[in-house]
Design a protein around this motif. Sequence first.
Motif, PDB file in Angstrom:
ATOM      1  N   ARG A  37       0.830  -1.210   0.000  1.00 13.86           N
ATOM      2  CA  ARG A  37       0.000   0.000   0.000  1.00 13.86           C
ATOM      3  C   ARG A  37       0.864   1.260   0.000  1.00 13.86           C
ATOM      4  O   ARG A  37       0.607   2.200  -0.766  1.00 13.86           O
ATOM      5  CB  ARG A  37      -0.927  -0.006   1.209  1.00 13.86           C
ATOM      6  N   GLN A  41       1.000   4.067  -2.982  1.00 10.33           N
ATOM      7  CA  GLN A  41       0.704   5.472  -2.663  1.00 10.33           C
ATOM      8  C   GLN A  41       1.868   6.362  -3.062  1.00 10.33           C
ATOM      9  O   GLN A  41       1.673   7.454  -3.618  1.00 10.33           O
ATOM     10  CB  GLN A  41       0.398   5.611  -1.173  1.00 10.33           C
ATOM     11  N   THR A  64      -1.907  -8.279   5.348  1.00 14.92           N
ATOM     12  CA  THR A  64      -2.197  -8.612   3.954  1.00 14.92           C
ATOM     13  C   THR A  64      -1.738 -10.032   3.648  1.00 14.92           C
ATOM     14  O   THR A  64      -0.883 -10.584   4.333  1.00 14.92           O
ATOM     15  CB  THR A  64      -1.502  -7.638   2.998  1.00 14.92           C
TER      16      THR A  64
END
Length: 221
Positions: A37, A41, A64
């Motif tokens: 993530r 980003q 995850t």
Amino acid sequence: MTRVALIDDHESVRLGLEAACARTGTKEVVFSGSSVRAYLQWRIGAGAPPADVVVLDLTLGDGTTVTENVERLVADGSPVLIHSVADRPAAVREALAAGAAGVISKASRIDDVLAAIRTIASGDALDNIEWASAVEGDRAFADAQLSKRERDVLRLYAAGLPLKAVAERLGVAYSTAKENITRVRVKYVEVGRPARTKIDLLHRAMEDGLVTGGAGGDGDR
């Protein structure tokens, strides 16, 4: 210059890989962080293209799964090298099924890790003991139940021949060879093994012992 992203929740591992990449003069670490993530980003925020290779820890501490991490990175446009401990064959198989381009043990020499990054960045298949061990650990994973003709077509196609040449070599019509490759793709997908591209098919053929690696041209898709 090969652009590398490092995703591992152990900072010491990342720092060691960063230093090793810097020493080569041919690899630039464009991102180093603890989650997929955070990487995505950063990439979107910076307007940066996908990394040439993402070196990904098998298990991250953010909850995850390896499948979702690999699938997100592959969908984003980067090949994934799993940097794994050697005693997790089931998780490694999961990563390979999700589309990881290869796996290298965290116990490997740093030069071997760098060589693996170079191999995957060049688009070649990474055929090593970690890959073989993960597949050998579960023969059901490696068995798409291909017919003899389908195996013959895949062997030649994955070795780099275009489909027209495969058809000529086997003495069949081009349409027959194309139909066989289509069935091969379907059978691999049905057992959870990516087979969309010719590189995917090369990996599948290597896993099943049909080719030994270092092959696979552009040819017909």
